[in-house]
Scaffold this motif. Sequence first.
Motif, mmCIF file in Angstrom:
data_model
loop_
_atom_site.group_PDB
_atom_site.id
_atom_site.type_symbol
_atom_site.label_atom_id
_atom_site.label_comp_id
_atom_site.label_asym_id
_atom_site.label_seq_id
_atom_site.Cartn_x
_atom_site.Cartn_y
_atom_site.Cartn_z
ATOM 1 N N UNK A 67 -35.550 16.664 31.137
ATOM 2 C CA UNK A 67 -36.838 16.801 30.916
ATOM 3 C C UNK A 67 -37.508 15.613 30.379
ATOM 4 N N UNK A 68 -37.197 14.351 30.827
ATOM 5 C CA UNK A 68 -37.775 13.099 30.452
ATOM 6 C C UNK A 68 -38.600 12.509 31.776
ATOM 7 N N UNK A 69 -39.667 12.528 31.500
ATOM 8 C CA UNK A 69 -40.620 11.674 32.676
ATOM 9 C C UNK A 69 -40.358 10.408 32.540
ATOM 10 N N UNK A 70 -40.268 9.515 33.525
ATOM 11 C CA UNK A 70 -40.033 8.021 33.629
ATOM 12 C C UNK A 70 -41.155 7.091 33.269
ATOM 13 N N UNK A 71 -41.836 7.293 31.998
ATOM 14 C CA UNK A 71 -42.760 6.475 31.495
ATOM 15 C C UNK A 71 -42.300 4.782 31.987
ATOM 16 N N UNK A 72 -41.134 4.530 31.822
ATOM 17 C CA UNK A 72 -40.609 3.185 31.842
ATOM 18 C C UNK A 72 -40.737 2.628 33.164
ATOM 19 N N UNK A 73 -40.706 3.700 33.869
ATOM 20 C CA UNK A 73 -40.753 3.451 35.645
ATOM 21 C C UNK A 73 -41.827 2.576 35.889
ATOM 22 N N UNK A 74 -41.835 1.613 37.085
ATOM 23 C CA UNK A 74 -42.822 0.818 37.534
ATOM 24 C C UNK A 74 -43.774 1.668 38.292
ATOM 25 N N UNK A 75 -43.380 3.194 38.550
ATOM 26 C CA UNK A 75 -44.364 3.906 39.272
ATOM 27 C C UNK A 75 -44.709 5.207 38.601
ATOM 28 N N UNK A 76 -45.020 4.958 37.313
ATOM 29 C CA UNK A 76 -45.663 5.893 36.364
ATOM 30 C C UNK A 76 -47.005 5.579 36.226
ATOM 31 N N UNK A 77 -48.052 6.366 36.838
ATOM 32 C CA UNK A 77 -49.232 6.056 36.655
ATOM 33 C C UNK A 77 -50.123 7.315 35.919
ATOM 34 N N UNK A 78 -49.669 8.100 35.180
ATOM 35 C CA UNK A 78 -50.047 9.388 34.829
ATOM 36 C C UNK A 78 -50.491 9.074 33.171
ATOM 37 N N UNK A 79 -51.550 9.093 32.894
ATOM 38 C CA UNK A 79 -52.207 8.661 31.699
ATOM 39 C C UNK A 79 -52.149 7.161 31.269
ATOM 40 N N UNK A 80 -52.475 6.682 30.389
ATOM 41 C CA UNK A 80 -52.564 5.244 30.038
ATOM 42 C C UNK A 80 -50.989 4.976 29.100
ATOM 43 N N UNK A 81 -50.062 5.207 29.648
ATOM 44 C CA UNK A 81 -48.661 4.862 29.074
ATOM 45 C C UNK A 81 -47.938 3.906 29.789
ATOM 46 N N UNK A 82 -47.792 2.981 28.918
ATOM 47 C CA UNK A 82 -46.703 1.673 29.430
ATOM 48 C C UNK A 82 -45.307 2.051 29.081
ATOM 49 N N UNK A 83 -44.532 1.043 29.231
ATOM 50 C CA UNK A 83 -43.091 1.291 29.052
ATOM 51 C C UNK A 83 -42.823 0.366 27.805
ATOM 52 N N UNK A 84 -41.751 -0.018 27.603
ATOM 53 C CA UNK A 84 -41.461 -0.815 26.381
ATOM 54 C C UNK A 84 -40.473 -2.116 26.888
#
Length: 478
Positions: A67-84
């Motif tokens: 159930x985790x979306x991969x915010x940390x991925x380089x292909x996450x462009x959904x909302x303004x969410x960065x990685x860490x």
Amino acid sequence: MKENQYKQALQSALRLALDFLDRLDEDPVDVSLSYEELKSLWQWELPTEGMKPEAVVEEVNLSARPGLKLNQSGRFFSWVIGGSHPSAVAVDWLTAVWDQNAGLYAGTPSSSIVEEIAGSWLKQLLHLPEKASFAFVTGCQMANFVCINVARNHLFRQVGWDFETHGFYGAPKMRVICGDAKHNTITRALRMLGFGSEAVVNIPTDEKGTISVDALRQEFVRDSTSPTMVLLQAGEIHTGAFDDFKSIIPIAHQHNAWVHIDGAFGLWANANPKYAHYLEGAEDADSWATDGHKWLNVPYDSGFAFTAHPSSHFQAMTNNADYLSYNEQARDQYNWNPELSRRARGFTTYATIKELGVRGIADLVDRCCVHASAIVEGIGALPNALILSHPIINQGLLRFVHPNTPEDELSNDIFTLAVIEAINKTGEALFQPSTFKGRKCMRVSVSGWRTSDDDVHRTIAAARLAIEKVGRQVNEKN
Ligand SMILES: Cc1ncc(COP(=O)(O)O)c(C=O)c1O
């Protein structure tokens, strides 16, 4: 020495964390299981007996991962969410291990000192006045809340009303001016702070979502005396556009208004000289809100509130008590923040700024903007794609046009949503649908430090296949 009861749990966490990170390039960016399927992965009955810490870690990982979306991925462009960034993640782990209560200096001197340093670094990076006060909060929602709280009390004091003593009962009317494209967290901050919608004057915005300077001027002509706060935006959520600070702030200040800038991500344009012109004049505002967990790529929860009026900030937020110990010299965070007990938020910000340096942060800002343009232009050049907004910074907008009825905006809305869903289903990239100025669109938001040229190419290729697929489905139906 006593056996370290944390060791095995932490070792399990390290192994599982590295496995998660190692698979970021291969695993689907989106979640593919349904709500019911995801729920079934968790234990719902209250546990009667406990279990070993390392077994808990393994089990939580098993239940959570699908159930985790991969915010940390380089292909996450959904909302303004960065990685860490790596140092920040590691220091965040240490922060949890140290388990400090960063409410006041006496509770944890290092947590207080690191906020002093990181606060000063942030002001330099964001070109804010050296003397500005600041608070490390959970996110930009609370940064807006703190700044508007300070603004309200300061403005009331200017007209002889002591809000801290009397509150709203019998208070003069206060006006809030903002753009009709303001972020929803502004509306909620106002609501939490006692301002109903009747107190708010919404100024119309242009096609990029920025406030009409003429309409704002007219509003001050209509009412030139009410205590007023003007809430501006650096980085509109769809287009990334900036209000005209250079024109608006002097008008507002002529009328003794307080100017606040919500710059959740846009304030970071100041970290790179190439983009800093968008923020010309912003340094003259009275308060600024931004995030660490967006463009700086600090782990959640990390937002920053700044004000140009430290004594008003202190007066609005201070919350001393006999059992606490106030420090004359050092920083007691509860005097600036909305919380008492709180996580030691300064460490991750300090670590990220150390890891990147001024140059690395400027580069991060530029990379995201360049990649956002490349994605918008790359997808925009595909058949049936339309660019609604070229990125000014790191946000852009696309729309997809129905192959058979391109003049019909309703079918274009439906086609746009279908294409976004099809892209997300590939697992290659993740985008978010939105509605901007009445039309459905796909937001392209690039805030993650990992996004590379290869990620951009993979994303455009996935979009090409998705548009073709949805186009075929439409033709098959007809
Ligand atoms: C312009 C703007 N303001 C405020 C916020 C709220 O920030 P947070 O989610 O960190 O509370 C956001 C979040 O996307 C934003 O884009």
